[in-house]
Motif scaffolding. Structure first.
Motif, mmCIF file in Angstrom:
data_model
loop_
_atom_site.group_PDB
_atom_site.id
_atom_site.type_symbol
_atom_site.label_atom_id
_atom_site.label_comp_id
_atom_site.label_asym_id
_atom_site.label_seq_id
_atom_site.Cartn_x
_atom_site.Cartn_y
_atom_site.Cartn_z
ATOM 1 N N LEU A 362 0.838 -1.208 0.000
ATOM 2 C CA LEU A 362 0.000 0.000 0.000
ATOM 3 C C LEU A 362 0.867 1.249 0.000
ATOM 4 O O LEU A 362 0.644 2.182 -0.784
ATOM 5 C CB LEU A 362 -0.921 -0.008 1.222
ATOM 6 C CG LEU A 362 -1.712 1.278 1.493
ATOM 7 C CD1 LEU A 362 -2.669 1.575 0.348
ATOM 8 C CD2 LEU A 362 -2.472 1.173 2.812
ATOM 9 N N LEU A 363 1.880 1.276 0.866
ATOM 10 C CA LEU A 363 2.745 2.449 0.949
ATOM 11 C C LEU A 363 3.520 2.654 -0.358
ATOM 12 O O LEU A 363 3.680 3.790 -0.816
ATOM 13 C CB LEU A 363 3.705 2.299 2.128
ATOM 14 C CG LEU A 363 3.052 2.300 3.523
ATOM 15 C CD1 LEU A 363 4.099 2.036 4.600
ATOM 16 C CD2 LEU A 363 2.337 3.616 3.789
ATOM 17 N N ARG A 364 3.998 1.551 -0.950
ATOM 18 C CA ARG A 364 4.715 1.675 -2.224
ATOM 19 C C ARG A 364 3.791 2.165 -3.331
ATOM 20 O O ARG A 364 4.171 3.000 -4.153
ATOM 21 C CB ARG A 364 5.323 0.321 -2.613
ATOM 22 C CG ARG A 364 6.518 -0.093 -1.788
ATOM 23 C CD ARG A 364 7.283 -1.212 -2.464
ATOM 24 N NE ARG A 364 6.465 -2.389 -2.708
ATOM 25 C CZ ARG A 364 6.309 -3.392 -1.848
ATOM 26 N NH1 ARG A 364 6.925 -3.353 -0.677
ATOM 27 N NH2 ARG A 364 5.557 -4.429 -2.160
ATOM 28 N N THR A 365 2.558 1.654 -3.346
ATOM 29 C CA THR A 365 1.596 2.051 -4.377
ATOM 30 C C THR A 365 1.236 3.523 -4.239
ATOM 31 O O THR A 365 1.149 4.254 -5.235
ATOM 32 C CB THR A 365 0.321 1.192 -4.281
ATOM 33 O OG1 THR A 365 0.676 -0.191 -4.385
ATOM 34 C CG2 THR A 365 -0.658 1.552 -5.384
ATOM 35 N N ILE A 368 4.033 5.597 -5.562
ATOM 36 C CA ILE A 368 4.061 5.607 -7.029
ATOM 37 C C ILE A 368 2.974 6.499 -7.572
ATOM 38 O O ILE A 368 3.198 7.284 -8.506
ATOM 39 C CB ILE A 368 3.900 4.160 -7.562
ATOM 40 C CG1 ILE A 368 5.146 3.344 -7.245
ATOM 41 C CG2 ILE A 368 3.649 4.175 -9.065
ATOM 42 C CD1 ILE A 368 5.008 1.876 -7.535
ATOM 43 N N HIS A 369 1.761 6.423 -7.002
ATOM 44 C CA HIS A 369 0.665 7.274 -7.454
ATOM 45 C C HIS A 369 1.038 8.743 -7.337
ATOM 46 O O HIS A 369 0.758 9.557 -8.226
ATOM 47 C CB HIS A 369 -0.603 6.991 -6.629
ATOM 48 C CG HIS A 369 -1.450 5.886 -7.185
ATOM 49 N ND1 HIS A 369 -2.423 6.095 -8.132
ATOM 50 C CD2 HIS A 369 -1.459 4.560 -6.917
ATOM 51 C CE1 HIS A 369 -3.003 4.947 -8.435
ATOM 52 N NE2 HIS A 369 -2.435 3.994 -7.711
ATOM 53 N N MET A 370 1.683 9.094 -6.226
ATOM 54 C CA MET A 370 2.046 10.488 -5.999
ATOM 55 C C MET A 370 3.158 10.919 -6.948
ATOM 56 O O MET A 370 3.186 12.058 -7.418
ATOM 57 C CB MET A 370 2.450 10.704 -4.547
ATOM 58 C CG MET A 370 1.276 10.522 -3.578
ATOM 59 S SD MET A 370 1.690 10.931 -1.872
ATOM 60 C CE MET A 370 1.892 12.711 -1.990
ATOM 61 N N GLU A 371 4.100 10.006 -7.260
ATOM 62 C CA GLU A 371 5.167 10.330 -8.196
ATOM 63 C C GLU A 371 4.610 10.552 -9.592
ATOM 64 O O GLU A 371 4.967 11.507 -10.283
ATOM 65 C CB GLU A 371 6.184 9.191 -8.226
ATOM 66 C CG GLU A 371 7.092 9.120 -7.014
ATOM 67 C CD GLU A 371 8.113 10.240 -6.981
ATOM 68 O OE1 GLU A 371 8.418 10.801 -8.059
ATOM 69 O OE2 GLU A 371 8.594 10.569 -5.887
ATOM 70 N N VAL A 372 3.687 9.670 -10.028
ATOM 71 C CA VAL A 372 3.135 9.753 -11.372
ATOM 72 C C VAL A 372 2.298 11.004 -11.552
ATOM 73 O O VAL A 372 2.304 11.635 -12.614
ATOM 74 C CB VAL A 372 2.283 8.502 -11.679
ATOM 75 C CG1 VAL A 372 1.488 8.679 -12.966
ATOM 76 C CG2 VAL A 372 3.186 7.269 -11.775
#
Length: 374
Positions: A362-365, A368-372
């Protein structure tokens, strides 16, 4: 496991708890006030000094709790749920179950705490005058509480996150600009400015006045305010970027399952060791009966693993926290953090499991969402 918070009870459904750091501030208050009362009133006996300090510290504790209850009562009346109030080393924190959606709500919820502190200052001040000629320790306690509640109210009205004044400032900027993002940025900048000023004041106390304890304490408060202000900004950014992310987007659709009738040894040999997974759902997707983890197996002596069933050590389904497919990412993260969960099942209304969410994934996802989306 060592618990960081001690739950005292519930008030109108709000969980009241004390963080372990509060013990430090309580001991500090007792020591400082006992020393101060001893030198200010040398004619007092030791029991009078210690007793007066203890009563004062207890009522200060009640005052901070009342301050946070002020926020909570107004929040609930305006439709914002409140889950808990935690008292810790730098004061108190009411944990809301969601963010405010209107500037007016933000303003009245924020201003309620300082208003309660001002009210308490007036009440204690009046009691100090009334009891002045009766019993000196009582009037001293009332006078001290009147002063400290006024200080709490004034300090909290400084316009910067995470202080109440920062939320009032945010509400006003939000109201006049109509832009909640701009309002948050302004409140975070205010919080940074307050923290930097306190850092400077702390250094001045430390280097110029030579007040070691006072200087270090002020800088600790400054560090706390700066950390919280930055955290508020990041939290708002996360909410903004993840507003459309739901549990169905984050769930692993193929979580590992184990039969409730399997032995612990079978589960370890055929499931845990080959797959490297520490937790399994028990049952099948159509009917989840519980969840079992390696920690559960450690409660059973190893020589009994062959004869002990998974059903005997699992956490039953009716005791499991779970989320629905449409649950927002922010709510999932909050639920997992509050209950210290490493996995959480995603269940449809029928009870069918469509997957589960692992904390690390969850934390990794989310990252990634925030980076994208930057």
């Amino acid at each position: 496991m060592f618990k960081r918070v001690l739950v005292l009870g519930h008030i109108s459904g709000i969980r009241i708890q004390i963080h372990v750091s509060w013990v430090f501030i309580l001991l500090l208050l007792l020591t400082a006030m006992s020393t101060g009362f001893h030198y200010q009133f040398p004619e007092w006996t030791l029991p009078m000094v210690v007793g007066t300090a203890a009563v004062t510290a207890l009522l200060f504790f009640v005052s901070i709790l009342a301050h946070e209850l002020g926020h909570s009562v107004v929040a609930i009346r305006r439709g914002v749920p409140v889950e808990s109030i935690t008292l810790f080393i730098f004061g108190g924190l009411a944990q809301m179950g969601g963010d405010t959606e209107r500037a007016d709500d933000e303003f009245w919820i924020a201003i309620a705490g300082p208003a309660v502190s001002v009210g308490l200052a007036l009440i204690f001040g009046g009691l100090a005058l009334v009891t002045a000629g009766w019993y000196e320790p009582v009037s001293v306690v009332m006078g001290w509480l009147a002063f400290i509640n006024l200080v709490v109210a004034i300090f909290n009205l400084i316009p910067g996150f995470p202080l109440d004044g920062g939320r009032v400032f945010r509400a006003l900027v939000w109201k006049f600009t109509g832009d909640p993002r701009r309002a948050v940025d302004a409140a975070v900048r205010g919080g940074r400015m307050v923290a930097y000023l306190l850092f400077g004041f702390g250094f001045w106390n430390l280097l110029v006045i030579g007040n070691l304890i006072g200087g270090v304490w002020i800088m600790l408060i400054a560090w706390f305010l700066l950390t919280m202000a930055e955290g508020q900004g990041r939290m708002y950014e996360m909410r903004e970027r993840l507003v459309d992310v739901q549990a169905r987007d984050l769930a692993d659709p193929e979580p590992p399952f184990v039969s409730p009738d399997a032995s612990i040894q079978e589960w370890i040999d055929q499931g845990v060791l080959p797959g490297g997974c520490r937790s399994f759902l028990v049952g099948e997707p159509e009917r989840v009966q519980g969840l079992v983890t390696l920690s559960d197996s450690r409660k059973v002596p190893r020589e009994q693993w062959v004869t002990t069933r998974i059903a005997d050590i699992m956490t039953p389904a009716d005791s499991l926290s779970h989320v629905g497919p449409d649950t927002q990412a922010e709510d999932i993260l909050r639920l997992m953090s509050e209950h210290n969960l490493n996995q959480i099942p995603v269940l449809e209304e029928s009870g069918r499991a469509i997957g589960w969410i692992d904390r690390q994934k969850l934390l990794r996802t989310i990252e990634i969402h925030m980076e994208v989306k930057r």
